[in-house]
Design a protein around this motif. Structure first.
Motif, PDB file in Angstrom:
ATOM      1  N   LEU A   1      -4.987 -16.284   6.912  1.00  0.00           N
ATOM      2  CA  LEU A   1      -3.529 -16.154   6.765  1.00  0.00           C
ATOM      3  C   LEU A   1      -3.160 -14.816   6.146  1.00  0.00           C
ATOM      4  N   GLU A   2      -3.517 -13.738   6.801  1.00  0.00           N
ATOM      5  CA  GLU A   2      -3.256 -12.412   6.253  1.00  0.00           C
ATOM      6  C   GLU A   2      -2.549 -11.523   7.273  1.00  0.00           C
ATOM      7  N   PRO A   3      -1.312 -11.857   7.668  1.00  0.00           N
ATOM      8  CA  PRO A   3      -0.611 -11.002   8.611  1.00  0.00           C
ATOM      9  C   PRO A   3      -0.078  -9.737   7.949  1.00  0.00           C
ATOM     10  N   PRO A   4      -0.577  -8.549   8.329  1.00  0.00           N
ATOM     11  CA  PRO A   4      -0.063  -7.311   7.757  1.00  0.00           C
ATOM     12  C   PRO A   4       1.215  -6.876   8.467  1.00  0.00           C
ATOM     13  N   THR A   5       2.068  -6.149   7.793  1.00  0.00           N
ATOM     14  CA  THR A   5       3.284  -5.633   8.420  1.00  0.00           C
ATOM     15  C   THR A   5       3.424  -4.167   8.082  1.00  0.00           C
ATOM     16  N   ARG A   6       4.120  -3.458   8.941  1.00  0.00           N
ATOM     17  CA  ARG A   6       4.374  -2.035   8.718  1.00  0.00           C
ATOM     18  C   ARG A   6       5.837  -1.749   9.028  1.00  0.00           C
ATOM     19  N   GLY A   7       6.228  -0.523   8.770  1.00  0.00           N
ATOM     20  CA  GLY A   7       7.551  -0.069   9.164  1.00  0.00           C
ATOM     21  C   GLY A   7       8.651  -0.424   8.199  1.00  0.00           C
TER      22      GLY A   7
ATOM     23  N   PHE B   1       0.833  -1.205   0.000  1.00  0.00           N
ATOM     24  CA  PHE B   1       0.000   0.000   0.000  1.00  0.00           C
ATOM     25  C   PHE B   1       0.865   1.252   0.000  1.00  0.00           C
ATOM     26  N   PRO B   2       0.271   2.408  -0.323  1.00  0.00           N
ATOM     27  CA  PRO B   2       1.028   3.660  -0.297  1.00  0.00           C
ATOM     28  C   PRO B   2       1.606   3.948   1.085  1.00  0.00           C
ATOM     29  N   LEU B   3       2.658   4.707   1.103  1.00  0.00           N
ATOM     30  CA  LEU B   3       3.369   5.061   2.329  1.00  0.00           C
ATOM     31  C   LEU B   3       2.453   5.759   3.335  1.00  0.00           C
ATOM     32  N   LYS B   4       2.540   5.333   4.603  1.00  0.00           N
ATOM     33  CA  LYS B   4       1.827   5.981   5.706  1.00  0.00           C
ATOM     34  C   LYS B   4       2.860   6.614   6.642  1.00  0.00           C
ATOM     35  N   ASP B   5       2.348   7.357   7.638  1.00  0.00           N
ATOM     36  CA  ASP B   5       3.255   8.015   8.574  1.00  0.00           C
ATOM     37  C   ASP B   5       4.127   7.022   9.335  1.00  0.00           C
ATOM     38  N   ASP B   6       3.573   5.841   9.629  1.00  0.00           N
ATOM     39  CA  ASP B   6       4.322   4.856  10.412  1.00  0.00           C
ATOM     40  C   ASP B   6       4.962   3.781   9.547  1.00  0.00           C
TER      41      ASP B   6
END
Length: 223
Positions: free
Chosen positions: A216-222, A180-185
Motif C-alpha cells: 500500500l505505497e502509492p507514490p504521487t508527484r506534481g 521528498f525534496p522537490l524534483k523537476d517534475d
C-alpha cells in the motif's frame, strides 16, 4: 514536518529537522492542502480498484509458501537436534543430582545444556507453527474509500473541522507519509500503509511478528 507559516487559509509545512539543525537536506516548504488533496485522491482511486492489493497478497502468499516448503526439509534435522539437546540436559541433570557435577562449574554446565535445549525446541516450534493464510477483506477498501471521501469533504468544509471517525479510519490505514525534496517534475510523496487494515484476519502473523507495514505505497508527484 511541522507548520512553517500560514497565508490566509493556506498552510505551508516544512521539515523541522532541516530548519533546526540542517541535518536533513529537505529544506522545501510545501502546501499542506495540496499534499492532502493529491494523497487522498490517489488513495481513494486505488481503494476503489483493489486488484493491485489482491495481487500483492497473492504474490506474498506464494513466496511465503515457497519459504515454508524449503523449511520443511530441515524438520528432521531440527528434531534430531532437539533430541540430542534433551539427552545432554538429562545426562547433566542426573550427574548434578548425584553430586558428580557440583559447584559453580556444575551449575554452569547444567544451565548451558538447558539453554541449548530451549533454543532447539524454540527453533523447531517456529518451523512447526502453521501460519494461517492472509485473507483479503473485500469490504475493507470500500470502507476506507468512503472514510477518505468523508475526510476530504470535511477538510474543505466551511467550518474546517475534520470528521473524527473518518480521520481515525484513515490513520488505521496510513502509517506515515514521506515528502521528498522537490524534483523537476514536482514533489515526490510516498504513502506507507498498513496492509493489516485490509485483511480479514487481523491476527495474521509472519515469523511471530504482526504484519503492519506491508505494501500500500502509492507514490504521487506534481504537487
Amino acid at each position: 514536518m511541522a507548520i512553517h507559516d500560514r497565508k490566509g487559509s493556506a498552510i505551508r509545512i516544512a521539515c523541522s529537522t532541516s530548519r533546526e539543525s540542517g541535518s536533513c537536506g529537505n529544506s522545501g516548504k510545501f502546501r499542506l492542502d495540496q499534499i492532502e488533496d493529491e494523497i487522498f485522491s490517489a488513495l481513494h482511486d486505488h481503494l476503489l480498484h483493489p486488484a493491485y492489493i489482491e495481487e500483492y497478497i497473492s504474490t506474498y502468499e506464494q513466496e511465503r509458501k515457497s519459504l515454508a516448503d524449503t523449511g520443511k526439509a530441515d524438520h528432521g534435522k531440527l528434531q534430531r537436534a532437539v533430541a540430542e539437546a534433551r539427552n545432554l540436559f538429562d545426562r547433566r541433570l542426573k550427574l548434578y543430582e548425584r553430586g558428580v557435577l557440583d559447584g559453580d562449574d556444575g551449575e554452569a554446565k547444567l544451565l548451558e545444556a538447558k539453554k541449548g535445549l530451549r533454543a532447539a525446541e524454540a527453533e523447531l516450534a517456529a518451523l512447526d507453527e502453521a501460519d494461517e493464510a492472509m485473507v483479503f477483506d473485500p469490504v475493507a477498501p470500500a470502507r476506507y474509500a468512503s472514510a477518505l471521501r468523508d475526510l476530504m469533504t470535511s477538510l474543505t468544509s466551511a467550518d474546517g473541522k475534520p470528521d473524527n471517525n473518518a480521520r481515525d479510519a484513515v490513520r488505521s490505514l496510513v502509517s506515515e507519509i514521506i515528502v521528498f525534496p522537490l524534483k523537476d517534475d514536482g514533489v515526490p510523496v510516498e504513502v506507507r500503509g498498513r496492509l493489516s487494515a485490509l485483511i480479514s484476519n487481523r491476527g495474521f502473523k509472519v515469523g511471530g511478528a504482526m504484519v503492519a507495514e506491508e505494501g500500500l505505497e502509492p507514490p504521487t508527484r506534481g504537487l
